[in-house]
Design a protein around this motif. Structure first.
Motif, mmCIF file in Angstrom:
data_model
loop_
_atom_site.group_PDB
_atom_site.id
_atom_site.type_symbol
_atom_site.label_atom_id
_atom_site.label_comp_id
_atom_site.label_asym_id
_atom_site.label_seq_id
_atom_site.Cartn_x
_atom_site.Cartn_y
_atom_site.Cartn_z
ATOM 1 N N ALA A 67 -19.126 12.436 31.413
ATOM 2 C CA ALA A 67 -18.637 12.083 30.075
ATOM 3 C C ALA A 67 -17.579 10.980 30.166
ATOM 4 C CB ALA A 67 -18.070 13.308 29.377
ATOM 5 N N PHE A 68 -16.697 11.069 31.156
ATOM 6 C CA PHE A 68 -15.683 10.028 31.335
ATOM 7 C C PHE A 68 -16.329 8.703 31.716
ATOM 8 C CE2 PHE A 68 -12.268 8.013 33.998
ATOM 9 C CZ PHE A 68 -11.462 7.652 32.943
ATOM 10 N N VAL A 102 -14.486 -1.387 34.600
ATOM 11 C CA VAL A 102 -15.518 -1.391 35.644
ATOM 12 C C VAL A 102 -14.994 -0.739 36.925
ATOM 13 C CG1 VAL A 102 -16.922 -2.885 37.119
ATOM 14 C CG2 VAL A 102 -16.739 -3.362 34.681
ATOM 15 N N GLY A 103 -13.771 -1.062 37.308
ATOM 16 C CA GLY A 103 -13.191 -0.483 38.514
ATOM 17 C C GLY A 103 -13.008 1.015 38.401
ATOM 18 N N LEU A 107 -14.689 3.938 40.732
ATOM 19 C CA LEU A 107 -13.901 4.998 41.365
ATOM 20 C C LEU A 107 -14.362 6.388 40.928
ATOM 21 C CD1 LEU A 107 -10.310 3.485 41.153
ATOM 22 C CD2 LEU A 107 -11.633 3.908 43.224
ATOM 23 N N THR A 108 -14.706 6.541 39.647
ATOM 24 C CA THR A 108 -15.170 7.825 39.143
ATOM 25 C C THR A 108 -16.548 8.163 39.712
ATOM 26 O OG1 THR A 108 -13.929 7.417 37.117
ATOM 27 C CG2 THR A 108 -15.523 9.193 37.052
ATOM 28 N N ALA A 109 -17.415 7.166 39.850
ATOM 29 C CA ALA A 109 -18.725 7.407 40.468
ATOM 30 C C ALA A 109 -18.566 7.852 41.916
ATOM 31 C CB ALA A 109 -19.586 6.153 40.377
ATOM 32 N N TYR A 154 -8.899 9.348 44.697
ATOM 33 C CA TYR A 154 -9.241 8.822 43.375
ATOM 34 C C TYR A 154 -7.980 8.422 42.603
ATOM 35 C CZ TYR A 154 -10.927 8.961 38.541
ATOM 36 O OH TYR A 154 -11.213 8.665 37.239
ATOM 37 N N VAL A 155 -6.979 9.303 42.628
ATOM 38 C CA VAL A 155 -5.726 9.004 41.920
ATOM 39 C C VAL A 155 -5.029 7.808 42.558
ATOM 40 C CG1 VAL A 155 -3.416 9.909 41.407
ATOM 41 C CG2 VAL A 155 -5.425 11.342 41.055
ATOM 42 N N PHE A 156 -4.986 7.759 43.886
ATOM 43 C CA PHE A 156 -4.346 6.643 44.584
ATOM 44 C C PHE A 156 -5.076 5.329 44.287
ATOM 45 C CE2 PHE A 156 -3.717 4.045 48.461
ATOM 46 C CZ PHE A 156 -2.351 3.875 48.358
ATOM 47 N N GLY A 157 -6.392 5.342 44.331
ATOM 48 C CA GLY A 157 -7.167 4.137 44.010
ATOM 49 C C GLY A 157 -6.976 3.704 42.569
#
Length: 170
Positions: A67-68, A102-103, A107-109, A154-157
């Motif tokens: 969803a995100f 896009v970034g 990262l989420t993918a 993920y959070v760091f990126g």
């Protein structure tokens, strides 16, 4: 002209109607979609089947990530449409916002790939587990990471990505 749709299979609770010749014809079932697909299934039957399988077999955490990701696609599309229709005067602002969408999608993918699990069947060649065991992507393989480590990455990126995007705006 005969219909190309396959006839529905009778359910155990639906009685078959008897005709005068002694043969019975099955009544159609009242289900939301076919349980199995045939070679001549329609596109809508396939779409309903895929959506039903997604809803029943996908964990809630993965659905939240999906969803995100859909929201990020919508945000990127709106920014691109605005740029095309209204102009791109502060081009750095457009480029920064679009690259952030896009970034973040990428990262989420990556997080989704690292935290998704796959059911392994007896004839499956995915992973290194025994039949029926849930094998996590990245675990059990050289260099595998835990869910907590994947989320921390993920959070760091995301922080690094947004730091550069904010600095690029000027």
């Amino acid at each position: 002209m005969p219909s190309k749709r396959p006839s529905a299979t009778p359910s155990s609770s639906a009685p078959a109607s008897a005709s005068t010749s002694g043969t019975s014809t099955p009544l159609p079932t009242l289900s939301s979609g076919p349980k199995t697909l045939s070679a001549n299934s329609s596109v809508s039957d396939i779409a309903v089947h895929v959506w039903h399988q997604y809803l029943t077999s996908t964990p809630q955490r993965t659905m939240l990530l999906d969803a995100f990701m859909a929201f990020l696609v919508l945000v990127g599309g709106v920014q691109l449409a605005y740029c095309v229709l209204a102009g791109n005067y502060p081009f750095n602002a457009f480029l920064s916002g679009f690259c952030a969408a896009v970034g973040q999608f990428v990262l989420t993918a990556s997080l989704r790939m690292q935290t998704s699990s796959v059911e392994e069947g007896p004839g499956s060649s995915k992973g290194k587990g025994s039949g029926g065991k849930v094998v996590e992507y990245g675990e059990g393989v050289n260099g595998g990471v835990s869910h907590e480590r994947a989320f921390a990455d993920y959070v760091f990126g995301s922080l690094i990505l947004h730091f550069f995007c904010i600095n690029f705006i000027n």
